[in-house]
Design an enzyme around this catalytic site. Structure first.
Site, PDB file in Angstrom:
ATOM      1  CD  GLU A  46      -2.523   1.068   2.785  1.00  0.00           C
ATOM      2  OE1 GLU A  46      -3.607   1.656   2.888  1.00  0.00           O
ATOM      3  OE2 GLU A  46      -2.010   0.422   3.730  1.00  0.00           O
ATOM      4  CE  LYS A 115      -7.286   1.635   3.718  1.00  0.00           C
ATOM      5  NZ  LYS A 115      -6.041   1.982   4.450  1.00  0.00           N
ATOM      6  CB  CYS A 150      -4.558  -1.541   4.180  1.00  0.00           C
ATOM      7  SG  CYS A 150      -3.595  -1.668   5.730  1.00  0.00           S
TER       8      CYS A 150
END
Length: 267
Positions: A46, A115, A150
Site C-alpha cells: 500500500e 480505498k 489494507c
C-alpha cells in the site's frame, strides 16, 4: 472442471522510503530485475511510493494523477516484464487525495480502486477521500482477481466473494506488527470463507506508525500458507493451480449455501 492454468504471483515487501517517490520507484525497478521470468502478477505494498503522512499539505504535494510518473512507470514495467502489477499509491483529483489501488496489465489496461474503509484511528479518515465503488474484479490470464486495500480486510461483507466471483483476493497493506495477529488471521479467514487465494502484500521496514517486517503472506483457498521466499530474492512467490482451486470448490461447495448481501454505498 476448468482447464488447469497456473498463475505465478510475486509479493515485494518493499521497505518504503518516506515520501521519496524516486527512491521507491528505483528500489522496485531494481527488484524487478531479479524477477522470475515466468511470473504473472507482482503485488506491491500500500502507498508504495510514499508511505503514510498525517499532514494534508504533504499528501497534496505528493499525490499524482492517473497520468503521472508513477502510473506511467508501472505501465512500462508491466509491458517490459509481461506481468500485471497491483498495489496502491497516493492519488489526487481536483479536490481530494485518495489511497488508490491499481491493477496494471501488460497490455496497458488499467483498473483503479479508491480505498473504501479509511482507518479512523489515524488521520487517513480525515485527510483522504473515501472510495465510492465496490472492489473491482479483474479477469487476467484465466483468473478472476479482486482488489482491496489494507483496512478493507476487516470487513467480511465488503470482501465477500458471491458465487465464487473471484479466485484471488489481493490486499496491499501497511499493517504494523502491533496488529500482526489480526492481520494474519483476517487474511486466513478471508481465504477460508471465500474459498479463494488471499495475497497480503505488506511493506517492510518501519515508520512513525510502527514496524512492518515479515508480515507478507500468501494463503491458499483453505487458509494454508503457500508463499515461499526464494534464496537471494526480494520476492515471496506462490504458484497457483486453477485445477486445485476448482476441485476444492466442487468437493466442498459452501458458496451454494451462502447468504446474499446488497451493498448500498451511502455517504
Amino acid at each position: 472442471m476448468a482447464i488447469d492454468k497456473n498463475l505465478k504471483i510475486a509479493v515485494l515487501p518493499l521497505d518504503i522510503a518516506w515520501f521519496d517517490r524516486d527512491k521507491n520507484l528505483a528500489a522496485v525497478g531494481d527488484s524487478l530485475r531479479h524477477l522470475e521470468p515466468d511470473t504473472d502478477l507482482v503485488v506491491l505494498p500500500e502507498l508504495f511510493t510514499t508511505g503514510f503522512s498525517s499532514d494534508p499539505q504533504v499528501l497534496q504535494d505528493a499525490a499524482e494523477t492517473i497520468t503521472g510518473h508513477t502510473v506511467d512507470t508501472l505501465k512500462a514495467w508491466a509491458a517490459h516484464y509481461n506481468i500485471a502489477i497491483a498495489g496502491s499509491y497516493l492519488a489526487r483529483t481536483a479536490h481530494k487525495v485518495y489511497n488508490r489501488g491499481f491493477f496494471i496489465e501488460p497490455s496497458g489496461d488499467e483498473t483503479f480502486y479508491d480505498k473504501r474503509h479509511l482507518f479512523s484511528l489515524s488521520a487517513e479518515s480525515t485527510s483522504m477521500g473515501q472510495g465510492f465503488t465496490a472492489k473491482p474484479i479483474i479477469r487476467f490470464r484465466g483468473w478472476n482477481i479482486a482488489l482491496i486495500v489494507c483496512y478493507d480486510l476487516r470487513f467480511p461483507v465488503w470482501c465477500r466473494s458471491m458465487a465464487n466471483e473471484y479466485d484471488v483476493l489481493v490486499v496491499p497493506a501497511n499493517w504494523p506488527k502491533a496488529r500482526a495477529y489480526a492481520w494474519k488471521h483476517l487474511l486466513i479467514a478471508r481465504a477460508i470463507e471465500n474459498q479463494a487465494v488471499v495475497v497480503g502484500a505488506n511493506r517492510s521496514g518501519e515508520d512513525t506508525y510502527g514496524v512492518y517486517n515479515d508480515l507478507s503472506y500468501i494463503f491458499d483457498s483453505m487458509g494454508k500458507p503457500i508463499g515461499e521466499k526464494y534464496v537471494n530474492s526480494p520476492f515471496i512467490y506462490a504458484i497457483l493451480s486453477k485445477h486445485t482451486l476448482e476441485e476444492w470448490r466442487e468437493r466442498f461447495p459452501v458458496s451454494r449455501d451462502a447468504d446474499r448481501f446488497d451493498l448500498p454505498l451511502e455517504f
